[in-house]
Design an enzyme around this catalytic site. Structure first.
Site, PDB file in Angstrom:
ATOM      1  N   CYS A 134      -4.953  -1.431 -17.589  1.00 57.35           N
ATOM      2  CA  CYS A 134      -4.417  -1.340 -16.236  1.00 57.35           C
ATOM      3  C   CYS A 134      -3.237  -0.385 -16.183  1.00 57.35           C
ATOM      4  CB  CYS A 134      -4.013  -2.724 -15.722  1.00 57.35           C
ATOM      5  SG  CYS A 134      -2.749  -3.534 -16.725  1.00 57.35           S
ATOM      6  N   CYS A 170      -3.414  -7.365   7.483  1.00 56.18           N
ATOM      7  CA  CYS A 170      -3.497  -6.872   6.110  1.00 56.18           C
ATOM      8  C   CYS A 170      -4.919  -6.396   5.855  1.00 56.18           C
ATOM      9  CB  CYS A 170      -3.111  -7.951   5.103  1.00 56.18           C
ATOM     10  SG  CYS A 170      -3.098  -7.347   3.396  1.00 56.18           S
ATOM     11  N   GLN A 179      -9.103 -10.833 -12.507  1.00 57.05           N
ATOM     12  CA  GLN A 179      -9.229  -9.463 -12.038  1.00 57.05           C
ATOM     13  C   GLN A 179      -9.052  -9.433 -10.526  1.00 57.05           C
ATOM     14  OE1 GLN A 179      -9.374  -6.693 -13.749  1.00 57.05           O
ATOM     15  NE2 GLN A 179      -9.677  -7.549 -15.799  1.00 57.05           N
ATOM     16  N   CYS A 200       0.843  -1.202   0.000  1.00 57.34           N
ATOM     17  CA  CYS A 200       0.000   0.000   0.000  1.00 57.34           C
ATOM     18  C   CYS A 200       0.876   1.250   0.000  1.00 57.34           C
ATOM     19  CB  CYS A 200      -0.903   0.044   1.237  1.00 57.34           C
ATOM     20  SG  CYS A 200      -2.114  -1.283   1.340  1.00 57.34           S
ATOM     21  N   ASP A 247      -8.356  -6.163 -23.581  1.00 59.12           N
ATOM     22  CA  ASP A 247      -7.825  -5.965 -22.233  1.00 59.12           C
ATOM     23  C   ASP A 247      -6.382  -6.454 -22.223  1.00 59.12           C
ATOM     24  OD1 ASP A 247      -7.404  -5.596 -19.544  1.00 59.12           O
ATOM     25  OD2 ASP A 247      -8.676  -7.251 -18.896  1.00 59.12           O
TER      26      ASP A 247
END
Length: 405
Positions: free
Chosen positions: A356, A134, A237, A59, A330
């Protein structure tokens, strides 16, 4: 409020950015950088929920409010478009996946001085963070870390084991690399581990490719209401929320199409959703993935054709695309330069580009717009909560359609 340099927005890598162009780590829009370099927190700065934040590389933005995080995702996409001179007719607000919804992840396990350490690498380092909590992983996946620590504690010597986790219809799927049980006792112990912790599948790879060690039932993932066999390591995904947002955009934009090509189709994430109302041709280079899609389509007697083809080296040509009124693609993060060059020369009326990587997407988008397509709509998607990783769905329409000139 104290005098200082105001953080006005977040930069692409998550640092706060002042009006003067100064990058400040761990800051949020509205924070003040005081003359001594310390931060005076503003209304968009929140307390990170995880004890590992700042070390763990999973993160980057836990210190930013949810509203500002959604704004960051939208602005990443908008800035990428603007940087290439693109002006979408519509950019929606970002569709954000919630915490603890990540259903796939890659972790590492090492012997950290006599005890197992499992987690993500530290940001900007190869050093591992031993994750004791987490806030991004699906609880069923995070719940496996403590049992794996206990299991790996029995191993002798140094090791570095790769752990791939994925949620399937039957439960957690696990792939271990640089590891294989040695001897009958170790093998039986690992089988007991699989039973006790409800693994849907376990594959092990000791350098000769993944081998299925445990799979009591055929492992599947449901795509468009169709259960599809899930090869170990196949692309999925990151969250169900993100998948639903991307599929919803494709279905809405291609609702009137009767013949659709799904390029870089993978297991058929979009193909199985679109085949409910149209004929679909799914094209994919990964042989295991396209075979799984083929078998699932045949089992369901669906009007879907599958083609095993490397679209980087051998893109579909305009003449091959002439029978389609819709295309969805994609591609991987690098984009689809070769395939976009062919699409730009085609007469396909509607193209849905899922990406992405806003940077490679905007580069490809320029080719389509220069060739006569209008960028009608972009929908940013934040599947990776608290991350700078951003995804999007976009609609390109041939300008001759609906009287657009």
């Amino acid at each position: 409020m104290s005098e200082g340099d105001l953080i006005v927005r977040l930069a692409a890598r998550g640092d706060g950015l002042t009006a003067s162009g100064k990058h400040v780590s761990r800051s949020a829009p509205g924070d003040l950088v005081l003359p001594d370099g310390t931060l005076e927190h503003g209304p968009n700065h929140v307390e990170p929920p995880c004890r590992h934040f700042g070390k763990c590389g999973g993160c980057e933005l836990q210190h930013v409010s949810d509203a500002e995080l959604a704004k960051f995702v939208k602005e990443r996409v908008a800035h990428a478009a603007q940087g290439q001179g693109l002006t979408p007719a519509i950019i929606t607000d970002a569709a954000m996946s919630p915490p603890r919804s990540r259903r796939r992840a890659s972790l590492q396990a090492i012997n950290g001085g006599g005890r197992p350490l499992i987690g993500f690498a530290q940001r900007g380092s190869h050093k591992l963070v031993d994750m004791r909590e987490c806030h991004i992983l699906h609880p069923a996946l995070f719940g496996l870390l403590a049992p794996f620590r206990s299991y790996f504690a029995k191993l002798k010597g140094r090791y570095g084991i790769g752990i791939e986790l994925a949620m399937t219809d039957q439960g957690p799927g696990v792939s271990l690399s640089n590891f294989a049980p040695e001897g009958l006792e170790a093998t039986e112990g690992l089988l007991d581990f699989c039973r006790e912790h409800g693994l849907a599948r376990l594959t092990v790879d000791h350098g000769f490719g993944p081998e299925t060690f445990w799979e009591p039932d055929r492992v599947t993932v449901t795509l468009g209401a169709v259960p599809v066999a899930y090869p170990a390591g196949a692309f999925l995904q990151a969250t169900q929320d993100g998948e639903a947002a991307l599929i919803g955009a494709a279905k809405e934009w291609l609702a009137d199409c009767t013949s659709i090509a799904d390029l870089f189709s993978g297991l058929g994430t979009f193909a199985f959703a679109l085949v409910q109302t149209a004929k679909v041709v799914a094209v994919e280079a990964d042989k295991a993935a396209i075979l799984a899609a083929k078998l699932a389509a045949a089992r369901g007697k669906l009007p879907m054709q599958t083609i095993h083809r490397d679209l980087f080296r051998n893109p579909m040509r305009p003449q091959e695309l002439s029978g389609f009124d819709g295309v969805v693609l994609d591609p991987p993060r690098a984009g689809a330069k070769a395939q976009i060059e062919q699409l730009a020369q085609s007469d396909v009326s509607r193209i849905v580009y899922i990406s992405c990587n806003p940077s490679s997407w905007s580069r490809d988008a320029v080719q389509l717009c220069d060739a006569g397509y209008e960028l009608r709509e972009v929908r940013p998607v934040g599947q990776f909560h608290w991350s700078t990783h951003v995804e999007l769905a976009s609609l390109f329409v041939k300008r001759a359609e609906d009287g657009v000139e």
